[in-house]
Design an enzyme around this catalytic site. Structure first.
Site, PDB file in Angstrom:
ATOM      1  N   LYS A 129      12.556  66.356  66.467  1.00 14.40           N
ATOM      2  CA  LYS A 129      13.403  67.401  66.047  1.00 14.40           C
ATOM      3  C   LYS A 129      14.532  67.009  64.697  1.00 14.40           C
ATOM      4  O   LYS A 129      14.885  68.081  64.091  1.00 14.40           O
ATOM      5  CB  LYS A 129      14.650  67.526  67.097  1.00 14.40           C
ATOM      6  CG  LYS A 129      14.176  68.311  68.044  1.00 14.40           C
ATOM      7  CD  LYS A 129      15.374  68.837  68.784  1.00 14.40           C
ATOM      8  CE  LYS A 129      15.716  68.105  70.184  1.00 14.40           C
ATOM      9  NZ  LYS A 129      16.307  68.760  71.038  1.00 14.40           N
TER      10      LYS A 129
ATOM     11  N   LYS B 204      21.388  54.974  61.658  1.00 21.14           N
ATOM     12  CA  LYS B 204      22.391  55.996  61.889  1.00 21.14           C
ATOM     13  C   LYS B 204      23.698  55.847  60.915  1.00 21.14           C
ATOM     14  O   LYS B 204      24.380  57.004  60.531  1.00 21.14           O
ATOM     15  CB  LYS B 204      22.668  56.057  63.411  1.00 21.14           C
ATOM     16  CG  LYS B 204      21.834  56.565  64.141  1.00 21.14           C
ATOM     17  CD  LYS B 204      22.265  56.905  65.758  1.00 21.14           C
ATOM     18  CE  LYS B 204      21.050  57.733  66.456  1.00 21.14           C
ATOM     19  NZ  LYS B 204      21.266  57.598  67.886  1.00 21.14           N
TER      20      LYS B 204
ATOM     21  N   LYS C  82       5.612  61.137  63.760  1.00 25.79           N
ATOM     22  CA  LYS C  82       5.922  61.754  64.958  1.00 25.79           C
ATOM     23  C   LYS C  82       6.579  63.087  64.755  1.00 25.79           C
ATOM     24  O   LYS C  82       7.522  63.256  64.131  1.00 25.79           O
ATOM     25  CB  LYS C  82       6.609  60.630  65.524  1.00 25.79           C
ATOM     26  CG  LYS C  82       6.248  61.065  67.084  1.00 25.79           C
ATOM     27  CD  LYS C  82       7.031  59.681  67.814  1.00 25.79           C
ATOM     28  CE  LYS C  82       8.066  60.159  69.043  1.00 25.79           C
ATOM     29  NZ  LYS C  82       8.759  59.319  69.627  1.00 25.79           N
TER      30      LYS C  82
END
Ligand code: TRP
Length: 331
Positions: free
Chosen positions: A199, A114, A196
């Site tokens: 979003k 992040k 996977k």
């Protein structure tokens, strides 16, 4: 007091979950309430480690709650609450910050990920995020934490913090384990079937959301990536796209892979895609409709949040009080 084992999970307030999280997780959560005492926290405090639009953040927990209920999670049986409604999360997280090492937090892959993606906002909250997550879990003396593979490191850190704390003060915290559902499909991105469904990849069109319209869903499946062969055969190594479509079809219809291969024997990928799209539309239709009805009843959703926060606070405050006493706070 119930004798059931305790489950806790945290849900990011970020709008409609994906088909992947429904089939891989949410669908099982509805069943888990029979066997476990379940707490589901909508983690708005974690959410603000990235910049949020206040108007959105004010809205998404309601959408999240409506969807959880529509997916079959009964708020009478499971406790669903907003993290910031239970101050014990912030309170314990501060304490745990003081029992979590700088080195440990620096090794968290989610932090590294992040912070490399948001170089302009590497705030202290992002760094200590795992201590708040540990508080979420330890407050409820959770036995199991249902999470995806990406969260395993955070659960391990939670255990390390709990072991460290218990080592100093005696048995205060139960040591949680990640919960890997017995059944539960791993659904891949329709455009990049080796990743996977997520979003964060929404832009490529390979991600289906529970709240997508039937037209969108059908279109996403029509465009799904397959391979240059023609046979509908489950082979995850060599045919990841087709295999993903087969497993989605299988969970939607209950048919086995063998049944499906037989059903599409001599037919092309076009048929497969259309059929899977149709099956997903029918699977999600009642959920979307129920969620839409619930969303119109904000007063009801508010009551659920209020009751959830009350129930959660009761358990959380018991643990917090114990912690405060142990560390020598005047209580
Ligand atoms: N960090 C989790 C995620 O990114 C969300 C989360 C917050 C969580 N608190 C939790 C998950 C407690 C499990 C238990 O998805």
């Amino acid at each position: 007091m119930s004798e059931k084992k305790v489950i806790l999970s945290g849900i990011q307030p970020s709008g409609s979950p994906t088909l992947g999280s429904y089939l891989g997780a949410l669908k099982n959560w509805a069943l888990m309430a029979e066997e476990y005492e379940c707490f589901y926290s909508i983690v708005d405090m974690h959410a603000i480690t990235a910049r949020q639009d206040p108007a959105e953040l004010r809205k998404t927990p309601f959408l999240q709650l409506a969807l959880l209920i529509a997916c079959g999670i009964d708020p009478e049986k499971s406790t669903i609450f907003i993290q910031s409604h239970v101050p014990a999360h912030a309170q314990l997280s501060w304490v745990l910050n003081c029992y979590t090492m700088y080195g440990e937090l620096s090794r968290m892959t989610q932090f590294k990920d992040k912070s490399s993606k948001n170089a302009d906002n590497i705030n202290a909250g992002l760094f200590t995020y795992p201590a708040l997550q540990a508080a979420d879990i330890l407050l409820y003396q959770a036995d199991y934490v249902p999470v995806g593979a990406d969260q395993k490191q955070h659960i391990e850190l939670t255990r390390d913090i709990a072991v460290r704390f218990n080592g100093i003060y005696g048995d205060v915290f139960k040591l949680p384990e990640p919960y890997i559902p017995k059944v539960g499909a791993r659904i891949m991105d329709l455009q990049n079937p080796t990743n996977k469904m997520s979003k964060s990849e929404i832009a490529d069109g390979g991600c289906v959301l529970i709240m997508d319209t039937p037209e969108d869903i059908k279109r996403s499946f029509k465009r799904a990536v397959t391979d240059s062969e023609t046979s509908v055969r489950y082979d995850i190594e060599n045919k990841p796209g087709v295999s993903n479509l087969i497993s989605i079809y299988s969970v939607c219809t209950g048919k086995t892979f063998d049944d499906i291969e037989r059903e599409f024997d001599g037919k092309g990928y076009g048929d497969l895609k259309a059929n899977v799209g149709e099956a997903v539309v029918e699977l999600l239709r009642p959920i979307r409709e129920r969620a839409t009805t619930l969303l119109a009843d904000k007063a009801y959703l508010e009551t659920v949040f209020k009751n959830g926060a009350e129930k959660a606070s009761y358990t959380a405050n018991k643990t917090l009080r114990k912690v405060y006493k142990k560390i020598g706070f005047v209580v």
